[in-house]
Write a protein that holds these residues in place. Structure first.
Motif, PDB file in Angstrom:
ATOM      1  N   THR A  96       0.199  13.484  -9.247  1.00 50.43           N
ATOM      2  CA  THR A  96      -1.139  12.941  -8.979  1.00 50.43           C
ATOM      3  C   THR A  96      -1.295  11.517  -9.503  1.00 50.43           C
ATOM      4  OG1 THR A  96      -2.007  13.932 -11.017  1.00 50.43           O
ATOM      5  CG2 THR A  96      -2.163  15.245  -8.998  1.00 50.43           C
ATOM      6  N   ASP A  97      -0.198  10.870  -9.851  1.00 45.55           N
ATOM      7  CA  ASP A  97      -0.242   9.509 -10.386  1.00 45.55           C
ATOM      8  C   ASP A  97      -0.878   8.567  -9.360  1.00 45.55           C
ATOM      9  OD1 ASP A  97       0.361   7.001 -11.626  1.00 45.55           O
ATOM     10  OD2 ASP A  97       2.076   7.941 -12.625  1.00 45.55           O
ATOM     11  N   GLU A  98      -1.882   7.811  -9.791  1.00 40.66           N
ATOM     12  CA  GLU A  98      -2.567   6.879  -8.897  1.00 40.66           C
ATOM     13  C   GLU A  98      -2.156   5.427  -9.120  1.00 40.66           C
ATOM     14  OE1 GLU A  98      -6.782   7.673  -7.964  1.00 40.66           O
ATOM     15  OE2 GLU A  98      -6.692   9.147  -9.592  1.00 40.66           O
ATOM     16  N   LEU A  99      -1.191   5.191 -10.014  1.00 41.21           N
ATOM     17  CA  LEU A  99      -0.763   3.823 -10.308  1.00 41.21           C
ATOM     18  C   LEU A  99       0.627   3.506  -9.780  1.00 41.21           C
ATOM     19  CD1 LEU A  99      -2.108   3.237 -13.924  1.00 41.21           C
ATOM     20  CD2 LEU A  99      -3.074   2.479 -11.757  1.00 41.21           C
ATOM     21  N   VAL A 100       1.462   4.508  -9.620  1.00 43.63           N
ATOM     22  CA  VAL A 100       2.801   4.297  -9.076  1.00 43.63           C
ATOM     23  C   VAL A 100       3.013   5.263  -7.919  1.00 43.63           C
ATOM     24  CG1 VAL A 100       3.708   3.471 -11.273  1.00 43.63           C
ATOM     25  CG2 VAL A 100       3.900   5.897 -10.717  1.00 43.63           C
ATOM     26  N   ASP A 101       3.911   4.901  -7.023  1.00 41.41           N
ATOM     27  CA  ASP A 101       4.110   5.676  -5.809  1.00 41.41           C
ATOM     28  C   ASP A 101       5.007   6.883  -6.079  1.00 41.41           C
ATOM     29  OD1 ASP A 101       3.729   5.765  -2.796  1.00 41.41           O
ATOM     30  OD2 ASP A 101       5.917   5.827  -2.941  1.00 41.41           O
ATOM     31  N   HIS A 102       4.426   8.076  -6.032  1.00 39.97           N
ATOM     32  CA  HIS A 102       5.173   9.280  -6.365  1.00 39.97           C
ATOM     33  C   HIS A 102       6.303   9.589  -5.385  1.00 39.97           C
ATOM     34  CE1 HIS A 102       6.066  13.196  -8.003  1.00 39.97           C
ATOM     35  NE2 HIS A 102       5.842  13.753  -6.837  1.00 39.97           N
ATOM     36  N   PRO A 103       6.102   9.483  -4.058  1.00 36.26           N
ATOM     37  CA  PRO A 103       7.218   9.751  -3.137  1.00 36.26           C
ATOM     38  C   PRO A 103       8.444   8.871  -3.397  1.00 36.26           C
ATOM     39  CG  PRO A 103       5.154   9.760  -1.934  1.00 36.26           C
ATOM     40  CD  PRO A 103       4.841   9.265  -3.314  1.00 36.26           C
ATOM     41  N   THR A 104       8.227   7.626  -3.810  1.00 39.43           N
ATOM     42  CA  THR A 104       9.365   6.752  -4.112  1.00 39.43           C
ATOM     43  C   THR A 104      10.142   7.261  -5.313  1.00 39.43           C
ATOM     44  OG1 THR A 104       8.163   4.849  -3.214  1.00 39.43           O
ATOM     45  CG2 THR A 104      10.058   4.377  -4.612  1.00 39.43           C
ATOM     46  N   ILE A 105       9.432   7.775  -6.316  1.00 36.48           N
ATOM     47  CA  ILE A 105      10.102   8.371  -7.470  1.00 36.48           C
ATOM     48  C   ILE A 105      10.945   9.559  -7.033  1.00 36.48           C
ATOM     49  CG2 ILE A 105       9.752   9.605  -9.647  1.00 36.48           C
ATOM     50  CD1 ILE A 105       7.233   7.931 -10.078  1.00 36.48           C
ATOM     51  N   MET A 106      10.384  10.409  -6.185  1.00 36.92           N
ATOM     52  CA  MET A 106      11.112  11.597  -5.740  1.00 36.92           C
ATOM     53  C   MET A 106      12.366  11.220  -4.964  1.00 36.92           C
ATOM     54  SD  MET A 106       9.422  14.008  -7.088  1.00 36.92           S
ATOM     55  CE  MET A 106      10.232  15.396  -6.305  1.00 36.92           C
ATOM     56  N   ARG A 107      12.276  10.208  -4.116  1.00 36.26           N
ATOM     57  CA  ARG A 107      13.463   9.777  -3.367  1.00 36.26           C
ATOM     58  C   ARG A 107      14.549   9.271  -4.309  1.00 36.26           C
ATOM     59  NH1 ARG A 107       9.504   7.951   0.398  1.00 36.26           N
ATOM     60  NH2 ARG A 107       9.465   5.865  -0.538  1.00 36.26           N
ATOM     61  N   ALA A 108      14.153   8.529  -5.334  1.00 34.01           N
ATOM     62  CA  ALA A 108      15.126   8.008  -6.282  1.00 34.01           C
ATOM     63  C   ALA A 108      15.796   9.133  -7.056  1.00 34.01           C
ATOM     64  CB  ALA A 108      14.453   7.034  -7.248  1.00 34.01           C
ATOM     65  N   VAL A 109      15.016  10.117  -7.475  1.00 31.54           N
ATOM     66  CA  VAL A 109      15.590  11.255  -8.221  1.00 31.54           C
ATOM     67  C   VAL A 109      16.637  11.971  -7.387  1.00 31.54           C
ATOM     68  CG1 VAL A 109      15.077  13.526  -9.210  1.00 31.54           C
ATOM     69  CG2 VAL A 109      13.585  11.581  -9.715  1.00 31.54           C
ATOM     70  N   HIS A 110      16.386  12.133  -6.101  1.00 32.60           N
ATOM     71  CA  HIS A 110      17.347  12.806  -5.227  1.00 32.60           C
ATOM     72  C   HIS A 110      18.610  11.981  -5.016  1.00 32.60           C
ATOM     73  CE1 HIS A 110      14.893  16.244  -4.414  1.00 32.60           C
ATOM     74  NE2 HIS A 110      13.898  15.531  -3.917  1.00 32.60           N
ATOM     75  N   LEU A 111      18.508  10.656  -5.103  1.00 37.32           N
ATOM     76  CA  LEU A 111      19.669   9.793  -4.910  1.00 37.32           C
ATOM     77  C   LEU A 111      20.510   9.663  -6.181  1.00 37.32           C
ATOM     78  CD1 LEU A 111      18.128   6.898  -2.776  1.00 37.32           C
ATOM     79  CD2 LEU A 111      19.785   8.599  -2.001  1.00 37.32           C
ATOM     80  N   LEU A 112      19.851   9.697  -7.333  1.00 41.15           N
ATOM     81  CA  LEU A 112      20.562   9.522  -8.596  1.00 41.15           C
ATOM     82  C   LEU A 112      21.349  10.792  -8.918  1.00 41.15           C
ATOM     83  CD1 LEU A 112      17.597   7.843 -10.464  1.00 41.15           C
ATOM     84  CD2 LEU A 112      19.805   6.739 -10.028  1.00 41.15           C
ATOM     85  N   PRO A 113      22.673  10.713  -9.018  1.00 47.38           N
ATOM     86  CA  PRO A 113      23.491  11.929  -9.130  1.00 47.38           C
ATOM     87  C   PRO A 113      23.342  12.670 -10.447  1.00 47.38           C
ATOM     88  CG  PRO A 113      24.857   9.969  -9.351  1.00 47.38           C
ATOM     89  CD  PRO A 113      23.490   9.494  -8.943  1.00 47.38           C
ATOM     90  N   HIS A 114      22.918  11.976 -11.512  1.00 48.12           N
ATOM     91  CA  HIS A 114      22.834  12.614 -12.826  1.00 48.12           C
ATOM     92  C   HIS A 114      21.401  12.617 -13.358  1.00 48.12           C
ATOM     93  CE1 HIS A 114      27.185  12.757 -12.978  1.00 48.12           C
ATOM     94  NE2 HIS A 114      27.224  11.485 -12.641  1.00 48.12           N
TER      95      HIS A 114
END
Length: 320
Positions: free
Chosen positions: A262-280
Protein backbone atom coordinates in the motif's frame (compact mmCIF):
# COMPACT_ATOMS: atom_id res chain seq x y z
CA UNK A 1 11.38 -9.23 20.09
CA UNK A 2 11.03 -9.09 23.86
CA UNK A 3 10.81 -5.44 24.85
CA UNK A 4 10.07 -6.20 28.50
CA UNK A 5 13.72 -6.95 29.28
CA UNK A 6 15.12 -3.89 27.52
CA UNK A 7 15.18 -0.39 29.01
CA UNK A 8 13.44 2.17 26.81
CA UNK A 9 15.71 3.64 24.17
CA UNK A 10 15.84 7.43 23.94
CA UNK A 11 15.24 8.20 20.26
CA UNK A 12 15.86 11.89 20.92
CA UNK A 13 19.46 11.69 22.06
CA UNK A 14 22.69 10.67 20.33
CA UNK A 15 23.94 7.50 22.08
CA UNK A 16 26.88 8.19 24.39
CA UNK A 17 29.20 5.73 22.62
CA UNK A 18 28.31 6.86 19.10
CA UNK A 19 30.73 9.17 17.31
CA UNK A 20 29.57 11.96 15.01
CA UNK A 21 32.07 13.21 12.45
CA UNK A 22 32.53 14.34 8.86
CA UNK A 23 33.95 12.26 6.03
CA UNK A 24 35.30 13.98 2.93
CA UNK A 25 34.54 12.67 -0.55
CA UNK A 26 37.20 12.53 -3.28
CA UNK A 27 35.87 15.84 -4.65
CA UNK A 28 36.13 17.50 -1.21
CA UNK A 29 32.47 17.42 -0.13
CA UNK A 30 31.96 16.83 3.60
CA UNK A 31 29.41 14.15 4.45
CA UNK A 32 28.23 13.99 8.03
CA UNK A 33 28.40 10.49 9.47
CA UNK A 34 27.82 8.58 12.67
CA UNK A 35 29.66 5.45 13.86
CA UNK A 36 28.34 3.31 16.69
CA UNK A 37 30.77 0.45 17.16
CA UNK A 38 30.71 -2.46 19.59
CA UNK A 39 32.71 -1.68 22.70
CA UNK A 40 32.92 -5.14 24.23
CA UNK A 41 33.63 -8.36 22.38
CA UNK A 42 33.91 -9.08 18.68
CA UNK A 43 31.13 -7.60 16.51
CA UNK A 44 29.03 -9.84 14.28
CA UNK A 45 29.99 -7.53 11.43
CA UNK A 46 29.31 -4.00 10.21
CA UNK A 47 26.22 -2.30 8.83
CA UNK A 48 26.19 0.81 6.63
CA UNK A 49 22.70 2.34 6.77
CA UNK A 50 21.77 4.90 4.09
CA UNK A 51 18.57 6.88 4.59
CA UNK A 52 15.92 8.24 2.23
CA UNK A 53 15.13 11.52 0.51
CA UNK A 54 15.17 14.51 2.86
CA UNK A 55 16.19 12.22 5.73
CA UNK A 56 18.92 12.60 8.33
CA UNK A 57 20.40 9.85 10.44
CA UNK A 58 18.82 11.00 13.72
CA UNK A 59 15.49 9.64 12.45
CA UNK A 60 16.92 6.12 12.55
CA UNK A 61 18.73 6.14 15.89
CA UNK A 62 16.26 3.60 17.26
CA UNK A 63 16.94 1.25 14.36
CA UNK A 64 20.68 1.73 14.80
CA UNK A 65 20.17 0.75 18.44
CA UNK A 66 18.35 -2.44 17.38
CA UNK A 67 21.19 -3.52 15.10
CA UNK A 68 23.84 -2.48 17.63
CA UNK A 69 22.09 -4.47 20.36
CA UNK A 70 22.24 -7.50 18.06
CA UNK A 71 26.02 -7.19 17.95
CA UNK A 72 26.62 -5.16 14.79
CA UNK A 73 28.75 -2.08 14.27
CA UNK A 74 26.54 0.61 12.73
CA UNK A 75 27.55 3.46 10.45
CA UNK A 76 25.32 5.96 8.68
CA UNK A 77 25.85 9.16 6.72
CA UNK A 78 23.71 12.00 5.42
CA UNK A 79 23.60 12.09 1.63
CA UNK A 80 25.23 15.06 -0.07
CA UNK A 81 22.66 17.87 -0.03
CA UNK A 82 20.73 16.48 2.96
CA UNK A 83 20.89 16.60 6.75
CA UNK A 84 24.11 18.28 7.74
CA UNK A 85 25.94 17.34 4.54
CA UNK A 86 25.30 20.75 3.01
CA UNK A 87 22.96 21.73 0.18
CA UNK A 88 23.39 21.33 -3.58
CA UNK A 89 21.02 24.16 -4.53
CA UNK A 90 20.42 27.78 -3.54
CA UNK A 91 17.44 27.13 -1.25
CA UNK A 92 18.20 25.41 2.10
CA UNK A 93 14.80 23.70 2.19
CA UNK A 94 14.72 22.34 -1.38
CA UNK A 95 16.36 18.99 -2.04
CA UNK A 96 18.39 19.42 -5.21
CA UNK A 97 20.89 17.25 -7.05
CA UNK A 98 22.33 17.63 -10.53
CA UNK A 99 22.42 13.88 -11.15
CA UNK A 100 21.90 10.73 -9.08
CA UNK A 101 25.30 9.56 -10.39
CA UNK A 102 26.85 11.97 -7.87
CA UNK A 103 25.32 9.95 -5.04
CA UNK A 104 26.46 6.70 -6.65
CA UNK A 105 30.02 8.06 -6.65
CA UNK A 106 29.69 9.20 -3.03
CA UNK A 107 28.43 5.80 -1.87
CA UNK A 108 31.16 4.02 -3.82
CA UNK A 109 33.90 6.04 -2.12
CA UNK A 110 32.30 5.92 1.33
CA UNK A 111 31.81 2.16 1.13
CA UNK A 112 35.43 1.55 0.11
CA UNK A 113 36.75 3.56 3.06
CA UNK A 114 34.26 2.05 5.51
CA UNK A 115 34.93 -1.50 4.33
CA UNK A 116 38.65 -1.04 5.01
CA UNK A 117 38.09 0.31 8.54
CA UNK A 118 35.26 -1.93 9.75
CA UNK A 119 35.26 -5.72 10.15
CA UNK A 120 33.04 -7.90 7.97
CA UNK A 121 30.70 -9.23 7.00
CA UNK A 122 29.73 -5.91 5.46
CA UNK A 123 26.02 -5.19 5.03
CA UNK A 124 24.58 -2.16 3.23
CA UNK A 125 21.02 -1.09 4.07
CA UNK A 126 19.16 1.49 2.01
CA UNK A 127 15.77 3.05 2.71
CA UNK A 128 13.60 4.58 -0.06
CA UNK A 129 15.84 6.84 -2.17
CA UNK A 130 18.76 5.30 -0.32
CA UNK A 131 17.55 1.89 -1.48
CA UNK A 132 17.46 3.16 -5.06
CA UNK A 133 21.04 4.41 -4.87
CA UNK A 134 22.26 1.26 -3.10
CA UNK A 135 20.69 -1.01 -5.74
CA UNK A 136 21.99 1.12 -8.60
CA UNK A 137 25.50 1.09 -7.11
CA UNK A 138 25.28 -2.69 -6.71
CA UNK A 139 23.94 -3.14 -10.24
CA UNK A 140 26.83 -1.12 -11.63
CA UNK A 141 29.27 -3.36 -9.71
CA UNK A 142 30.67 -0.36 -7.84
CA UNK A 143 30.42 -1.93 -4.37
CA UNK A 144 30.57 -5.55 -3.23
CA UNK A 145 29.09 -6.04 0.24
CA UNK A 146 28.35 -9.45 1.71
CA UNK A 147 24.61 -8.69 1.84
CA UNK A 148 22.10 -5.89 1.42
CA UNK A 149 18.71 -4.93 2.84
CA UNK A 150 16.40 -2.56 0.96
CA UNK A 151 13.56 -0.92 2.88
CA UNK A 152 10.72 0.40 0.69
CA UNK A 153 13.22 1.11 -2.09
CA UNK A 154 12.34 3.89 -4.50
CA UNK A 155 12.97 1.84 -7.63
CA UNK A 156 10.49 4.13 -9.37
CA UNK A 157 8.71 7.25 -8.05
CA UNK A 158 4.94 7.42 -7.90
CA UNK A 159 3.92 9.70 -10.76
CA UNK A 160 0.63 11.07 -9.48
CA UNK A 161 -1.41 8.49 -11.39
CA UNK A 162 0.07 9.44 -14.76
CA UNK A 163 2.31 7.26 -16.94
CA UNK A 164 5.99 7.39 -16.08
CA UNK A 165 6.94 8.87 -19.44
CA UNK A 166 4.44 11.69 -18.92
CA UNK A 167 5.73 12.51 -15.44
CA UNK A 168 9.31 12.46 -16.73
CA UNK A 169 8.38 14.73 -19.64
CA UNK A 170 6.71 17.23 -17.31
CA UNK A 171 9.84 17.33 -15.15
CA UNK A 172 12.04 17.84 -18.22
CA UNK A 173 9.80 20.69 -19.41
CA UNK A 174 9.92 22.39 -16.01
CA UNK A 175 13.72 22.14 -15.99
CA UNK A 176 13.80 23.56 -19.51
CA UNK A 177 11.72 26.51 -18.31
CA UNK A 178 14.41 27.42 -15.80
CA UNK A 179 12.77 25.82 -12.77
CA UNK A 180 15.33 23.06 -12.29
CA UNK A 181 16.33 24.20 -8.79
CA UNK A 182 12.83 25.15 -7.64
CA UNK A 183 10.59 22.90 -5.58
CA UNK A 184 8.51 20.39 -7.50
CA UNK A 185 5.68 20.19 -4.97
CA UNK A 186 4.53 21.79 -1.73
CA UNK A 187 4.75 20.30 1.77
CA UNK A 188 3.63 16.73 1.09
CA UNK A 189 6.06 13.91 0.36
CA UNK A 190 4.08 12.90 -2.73
CA UNK A 191 5.33 14.55 -5.95
CA UNK A 192 3.03 15.66 -8.77
CA UNK A 193 -0.09 15.35 -6.58
CA UNK A 194 -2.09 17.73 -4.36
CA UNK A 195 -1.12 18.07 -0.71
CA UNK A 196 -2.01 15.11 1.49
CA UNK A 197 -1.45 14.31 5.14
CA UNK A 198 2.28 13.66 5.36
CA UNK A 199 2.23 11.42 8.43
CA UNK A 200 -0.19 8.98 6.81
CA UNK A 201 2.26 8.47 3.97
CA UNK A 202 5.19 7.74 6.26
CA UNK A 203 4.13 5.91 9.44
CA UNK A 204 1.13 5.06 11.61
CA UNK A 205 3.19 5.75 14.74
CA UNK A 206 2.47 9.30 15.91
CA UNK A 207 5.31 9.42 18.44
CA UNK A 208 7.96 8.19 16.04
CA UNK A 209 6.70 10.64 13.44
CA UNK A 210 7.04 13.48 15.93
CA UNK A 211 10.70 12.59 16.58
CA UNK A 212 11.50 14.27 13.27
CA UNK A 213 10.14 17.59 14.50
CA UNK A 214 11.98 17.29 17.80
CA UNK A 215 15.23 17.09 15.86
CA UNK A 216 14.19 20.04 13.70
CA UNK A 217 13.87 22.10 16.88
CA UNK A 218 17.21 20.86 18.25
CA UNK A 219 19.10 21.06 14.97
CA UNK A 220 17.20 23.39 12.59
CA UNK A 221 19.64 22.91 9.72
CA UNK A 222 18.45 19.30 9.35
CA UNK A 223 15.14 20.42 7.85
CA UNK A 224 14.68 19.78 4.16
CA UNK A 225 11.44 20.15 2.23
CA UNK A 226 10.34 19.17 -1.28
CA UNK A 227 12.71 18.04 -4.01
CA UNK A 228 13.63 20.19 -6.98
CA UNK A 229 12.38 19.61 -10.50
CA UNK A 230 15.88 18.45 -11.47
CA UNK A 231 15.75 15.87 -8.65
CA UNK A 232 12.44 14.58 -10.07
CA UNK A 233 13.75 14.52 -13.63
CA UNK A 234 16.94 12.70 -12.63
CA UNK A 235 14.98 10.27 -10.44
CA UNK A 236 13.12 9.09 -13.53
CA UNK A 237 16.35 9.01 -15.50
CA UNK A 238 18.03 6.91 -12.83
CA UNK A 239 15.02 4.59 -12.69
CA UNK A 240 15.67 3.65 -16.32
CA UNK A 241 19.19 2.54 -15.39
CA UNK A 242 17.69 0.08 -12.89
CA UNK A 243 15.65 -1.55 -15.67
CA UNK A 244 18.69 -3.36 -17.09
CA UNK A 245 17.59 -6.99 -16.68
CA UNK A 246 21.07 -8.35 -17.22
CA UNK A 247 22.54 -6.28 -14.39
CA UNK A 248 19.84 -7.42 -11.98
CA UNK A 249 19.80 -11.08 -13.04
CA UNK A 250 23.55 -11.42 -12.62
CA UNK A 251 23.69 -9.77 -9.20
CA UNK A 252 25.13 -12.30 -6.73
CA UNK A 253 24.48 -10.36 -3.50
CA UNK A 254 22.11 -11.92 -0.93
CA UNK A 255 19.33 -9.39 -0.50
CA UNK A 256 16.28 -8.83 1.68
CA UNK A 257 13.61 -6.45 0.41
CA UNK A 258 11.12 -5.00 2.88
CA UNK A 259 8.07 -3.51 1.19
CA UNK A 260 4.43 -2.62 1.69
CA UNK A 261 1.87 -3.17 -1.04
CA UNK A 262 0.00 0.00 0.00
CA UNK A 263 3.04 2.28 -0.28
CA UNK A 264 1.99 5.63 -1.78
CA UNK A 265 5.50 7.06 -2.22
CA UNK A 266 7.26 4.39 -4.27
CA UNK A 267 5.97 2.19 -7.07
CA UNK A 268 5.18 -1.23 -5.63
CA UNK A 269 4.91 -3.17 -8.95
CA UNK A 270 8.43 -2.03 -9.85
CA UNK A 271 9.73 -3.42 -6.57
CA UNK A 272 8.02 -6.74 -7.25
CA UNK A 273 9.52 -6.98 -10.74
CA UNK A 274 12.99 -6.32 -9.35
CA UNK A 275 12.60 -8.97 -6.64
CA UNK A 276 11.68 -11.55 -9.27
CA UNK A 277 14.73 -10.64 -11.37
CA UNK A 278 17.25 -10.61 -8.52
CA UNK A 279 18.41 -14.24 -8.13
CA UNK A 280 19.33 -14.02 -4.44
CA UNK A 281 16.56 -11.71 -3.20
CA UNK A 282 13.78 -12.50 -0.76
CA UNK A 283 10.75 -10.39 0.04
CA UNK A 284 9.07 -9.48 3.32
CA UNK A 285 5.78 -7.91 2.33
CA UNK A 286 3.46 -5.88 4.54
CA UNK A 287 -0.08 -4.65 3.89
CA UNK A 288 -2.32 -1.84 5.10
CA UNK A 289 -0.78 -1.96 8.57
CA UNK A 290 2.43 -0.49 7.16
CA UNK A 291 3.24 2.83 5.50
CA UNK A 292 6.47 3.87 3.80
CA UNK A 293 8.92 4.11 6.71
CA UNK A 294 8.91 0.44 7.70
CA UNK A 295 11.66 0.71 10.34
CA UNK A 296 9.77 3.64 11.92
CA UNK A 297 6.34 2.02 11.99
CA UNK A 298 4.31 0.87 15.00
CA UNK A 299 5.91 -1.78 17.19
CA UNK A 300 4.15 -4.77 15.63
CA UNK A 301 5.39 -3.88 12.14
CA UNK A 302 8.87 -2.87 13.30
CA UNK A 303 9.28 -6.09 15.24
CA UNK A 304 8.39 -8.15 12.16
CA UNK A 305 10.74 -6.12 9.96
CA UNK A 306 13.59 -6.42 12.46
CA UNK A 307 12.95 -10.14 12.98
CA UNK A 308 13.15 -10.71 9.22
CA UNK A 309 16.29 -8.59 9.02
CA UNK A 310 18.11 -10.41 11.80
CA UNK A 311 17.10 -13.86 10.55
CA UNK A 312 18.39 -12.92 7.10
CA UNK A 313 21.69 -11.67 8.51
CA UNK A 314 22.10 -14.75 10.71
CA UNK A 315 21.85 -16.86 7.56
CA UNK A 316 24.48 -14.69 5.90
CA UNK A 317 26.76 -15.27 8.88
CA UNK A 318 26.32 -19.04 8.85
CA UNK A 319 27.31 -19.23 5.17
CA UNK A 320 30.63 -17.43 5.66
Amino acid sequence: MNRSIDPPFNRRSIPAMAEESFWTTPDDWDLRRIDWNQQNGKPKGSVLFMTGRADFYEKYLETFHDFHREGWNVTSADWRGQGRSGRCGPHPHVGHIKDFAIWVDDLTALFADWQQSHPGPHVVIGHSMGGHIVLRTLAEQRIHPDASILSAPMLAPVGGGMPEWTAHLIARIMCGMGRAKRRAWKVSEKPLEPEVLRQGLLTHDVERYSDEFFWFSERPDLRLGPASWRWVERAYGSTKKLRNRKNLEYMDIPMLVLATETDELVDHPTIMRAVHLLPHARLKLFGQECAHEIYRECDAVRDEALKSSFQFLDEVLTKR
